[in-house]
Design a protein around this motif. Structure first.
Motif, PDB file in Angstrom:
ATOM      1  N   GLN A  37       3.049   0.469  -3.235  1.00  0.00           N
ATOM      2  CA  GLN A  37       2.027   0.996  -3.894  1.00  0.00           C
ATOM      3  C   GLN A  37       1.607  -0.304  -4.904  1.00  0.00           C
ATOM      4  O   GLN A  37       0.444  -0.198  -5.306  1.00  0.00           O
ATOM      5  CB  GLN A  37       2.342   2.168  -4.687  1.00  0.00           C
ATOM      6  CG  GLN A  37       1.484   3.050  -6.002  1.00  0.00           C
ATOM      7  CD  GLN A  37       2.157   3.990  -6.806  1.00  0.00           C
ATOM      8  OE1 GLN A  37       3.543   4.298  -6.562  1.00  0.00           O
ATOM      9  NE2 GLN A  37       1.770   4.864  -7.289  1.00  0.00           N
ATOM     10  N   LEU A  38       2.143  -0.544  -5.390  1.00  0.00           N
ATOM     11  CA  LEU A  38       3.227  -1.807  -6.185  1.00  0.00           C
ATOM     12  C   LEU A  38       1.499  -3.194  -5.785  1.00  0.00           C
ATOM     13  O   LEU A  38       1.450  -3.198  -6.299  1.00  0.00           O
ATOM     14  CB  LEU A  38       3.815  -2.229  -6.938  1.00  0.00           C
ATOM     15  CG  LEU A  38       3.934  -3.608  -7.715  1.00  0.00           C
ATOM     16  CD1 LEU A  38       2.913  -3.323  -9.330  1.00  0.00           C
ATOM     17  CD2 LEU A  38       5.405  -4.343  -7.720  1.00  0.00           C
ATOM     18  N   ALA A  39       1.800  -3.597  -4.377  1.00  0.00           N
ATOM     19  CA  ALA A  39       0.959  -4.064  -4.279  1.00  0.00           C
ATOM     20  C   ALA A  39      -0.361  -3.785  -4.433  1.00  0.00           C
ATOM     21  O   ALA A  39      -1.233  -4.996  -3.973  1.00  0.00           O
ATOM     22  CB  ALA A  39       1.088  -4.249  -2.143  1.00  0.00           C
ATOM     23  N   GLY A  40      -0.470  -2.979  -3.552  1.00  0.00           N
ATOM     24  CA  GLY A  40      -2.068  -1.941  -3.754  1.00  0.00           C
ATOM     25  C   GLY A  40      -2.682  -1.968  -5.058  1.00  0.00           C
ATOM     26  O   GLY A  40      -3.874  -2.747  -5.108  1.00  0.00           O
ATOM     27  N   HIS A  41      -1.600  -1.923  -6.087  1.00  0.00           N
ATOM     28  CA  HIS A  41      -2.773  -2.077  -7.405  1.00  0.00           C
ATOM     29  C   HIS A  41      -2.816  -3.312  -7.812  1.00  0.00           C
ATOM     30  O   HIS A  41      -4.032  -3.887  -7.989  1.00  0.00           O
ATOM     31  CB  HIS A  41      -1.280  -1.185  -7.688  1.00  0.00           C
ATOM     32  CG  HIS A  41      -1.765  -1.314  -9.700  1.00  0.00           C
ATOM     33  ND1 HIS A  41      -2.612  -0.426 -10.164  1.00  0.00           N
ATOM     34  CD2 HIS A  41      -1.153  -1.687 -10.821  1.00  0.00           C
ATOM     35  CE1 HIS A  41      -2.935  -0.697 -11.403  1.00  0.00           C
ATOM     36  NE2 HIS A  41      -2.714  -1.878 -12.352  1.00  0.00           N
ATOM     37  N   ILE A  42      -1.943  -4.773  -7.204  1.00  0.00           N
ATOM     38  CA  ILE A  42      -2.253  -6.239  -7.441  1.00  0.00           C
ATOM     39  C   ILE A  42      -3.475  -6.463  -7.054  1.00  0.00           C
ATOM     40  O   ILE A  42      -4.538  -7.096  -7.434  1.00  0.00           O
ATOM     41  CB  ILE A  42      -0.792  -6.641  -7.333  1.00  0.00           C
ATOM     42  CG1 ILE A  42       0.300  -5.774  -8.385  1.00  0.00           C
ATOM     43  CG2 ILE A  42      -0.727  -8.515  -7.115  1.00  0.00           C
ATOM     44  CD1 ILE A  42       1.951  -6.677  -8.106  1.00  0.00           C
ATOM     45  N   ALA A  43      -3.561  -6.088  -5.365  1.00  0.00           N
ATOM     46  CA  ALA A  43      -4.389  -6.515  -4.272  1.00  0.00           C
ATOM     47  C   ALA A  43      -6.198  -6.017  -5.592  1.00  0.00           C
ATOM     48  O   ALA A  43      -6.433  -6.926  -5.456  1.00  0.00           O
ATOM     49  CB  ALA A  43      -4.088  -6.238  -3.678  1.00  0.00           C
ATOM     50  N   ASP A  44      -6.272  -4.544  -5.619  1.00  0.00           N
ATOM     51  CA  ASP A  44      -6.951  -4.388  -6.392  1.00  0.00           C
ATOM     52  C   ASP A  44      -7.262  -4.887  -8.188  1.00  0.00           C
ATOM     53  O   ASP A  44      -8.362  -5.364  -8.204  1.00  0.00           O
ATOM     54  CB  ASP A  44      -7.459  -2.416  -6.358  1.00  0.00           C
ATOM     55  CG  ASP A  44      -7.072  -1.907  -5.759  1.00  0.00           C
ATOM     56  OD1 ASP A  44      -7.469  -2.718  -4.815  1.00  0.00           O
ATOM     57  OD2 ASP A  44      -7.070   0.002  -6.321  1.00  0.00           O
ATOM     58  N   ASN A  45      -6.534  -5.343  -8.882  1.00  0.00           N
ATOM     59  CA  ASN A  45      -6.679  -6.453  -9.788  1.00  0.00           C
ATOM     60  C   ASN A  45      -7.358  -7.627  -9.447  1.00  0.00           C
ATOM     61  O   ASN A  45      -8.204  -8.239 -10.104  1.00  0.00           O
ATOM     62  CB  ASN A  45      -5.274  -5.681 -10.877  1.00  0.00           C
ATOM     63  CG  ASN A  45      -4.691  -5.353 -10.952  1.00  0.00           C
ATOM     64  OD1 ASN A  45      -6.153  -3.586 -11.113  1.00  0.00           O
ATOM     65  ND2 ASN A  45      -4.332  -4.646 -12.284  1.00  0.00           N
ATOM     66  N   LEU A  46      -6.748  -8.397  -8.745  1.00  0.00           N
ATOM     67  CA  LEU A  46      -7.057  -9.965  -7.971  1.00  0.00           C
ATOM     68  C   LEU A  46      -8.050  -9.709  -7.680  1.00  0.00           C
ATOM     69  O   LEU A  46      -9.023 -10.587  -7.672  1.00  0.00           O
ATOM     70  CB  LEU A  46      -6.285  -9.903  -7.046  1.00  0.00           C
ATOM     71  CG  LEU A  46      -4.379  -9.999  -7.686  1.00  0.00           C
ATOM     72  CD1 LEU A  46      -3.503 -11.139  -6.680  1.00  0.00           C
ATOM     73  CD2 LEU A  46      -4.816 -11.692  -8.775  1.00  0.00           C
ATOM     74  N   LYS A  47      -8.771  -8.485  -6.996  1.00  0.00           N
ATOM     75  CA  LYS A  47     -10.605  -8.420  -6.346  1.00  0.00           C
ATOM     76  C   LYS A  47     -11.153  -8.028  -7.316  1.00  0.00           C
ATOM     77  O   LYS A  47     -12.158  -8.949  -7.606  1.00  0.00           O
ATOM     78  CB  LYS A  47     -10.206  -7.581  -4.985  1.00  0.00           C
ATOM     79  CG  LYS A  47     -11.401  -7.041  -4.611  1.00  0.00           C
ATOM     80  CD  LYS A  47     -11.933  -7.177  -3.112  1.00  0.00           C
ATOM     81  CE  LYS A  47     -12.886  -6.716  -2.757  1.00  0.00           C
ATOM     82  NZ  LYS A  47     -14.301  -8.334  -3.519  1.00  0.00           N
ATOM     83  N   THR A  48     -10.814  -7.765  -8.354  1.00  0.00           N
ATOM     84  CA  THR A  48     -11.602  -7.013  -9.260  1.00  0.00           C
ATOM     85  C   THR A  48     -11.832  -8.391  -9.962  1.00  0.00           C
ATOM     86  O   THR A  48     -12.872  -8.994 -10.432  1.00  0.00           O
ATOM     87  CB  THR A  48     -11.073  -6.391 -10.099  1.00  0.00           C
ATOM     88  OG1 THR A  48     -10.807  -4.828  -9.755  1.00  0.00           O
ATOM     89  CG2 THR A  48     -12.272  -6.047 -11.637  1.00  0.00           C
TER      90      THR A  48
END
Length: 86
Positions: A37-48
């Motif tokens: 879950q944390l990995a997905g959240h960080i990946a979304d933020n970095l993509k943004t």
């Protein structure tokens, strides 16, 4: 300052920001291995952040988004085989 000088400074800043994102990714990689879950959240933020940087780069350089070519562009060549390795 002329426009080219300002554009250069913005692009240098974007490159520096990209390097910072790489360091962030490397530093959190070990911590997110245990939390999907944390990995997905960080990946979304970095993509943004990366998307914003890309949009700024396109705006600064007056370039439009690249378009994909659809359909056949040319005729493929015959496969090349090195006879030494047969």
């Amino acid at each position: 300052m002329n426009r080219e000088h300002v554009e250069l400074h913005i692009l240098i800043s974007l490159a520096r920001s990209q390097r910072a994102l790489c360091r962030i990714i490397e530093s959190v990689a070990d911590h997110v291995e245990s939390s999907e879950q944390l990995a997905g959240h960080i990946a979304d933020n970095l993509k943004t952040i990366s998307d914003y940087q890309h949009a700024l780069m396109l705006k600064v350089t007056n370039r439009s988004k690249p378009t994909r070519v659809i359909g056949n562009v040319g005729k493929p060549a015959k496969p090349w085989i090195n006879k030494k390795h047969l």
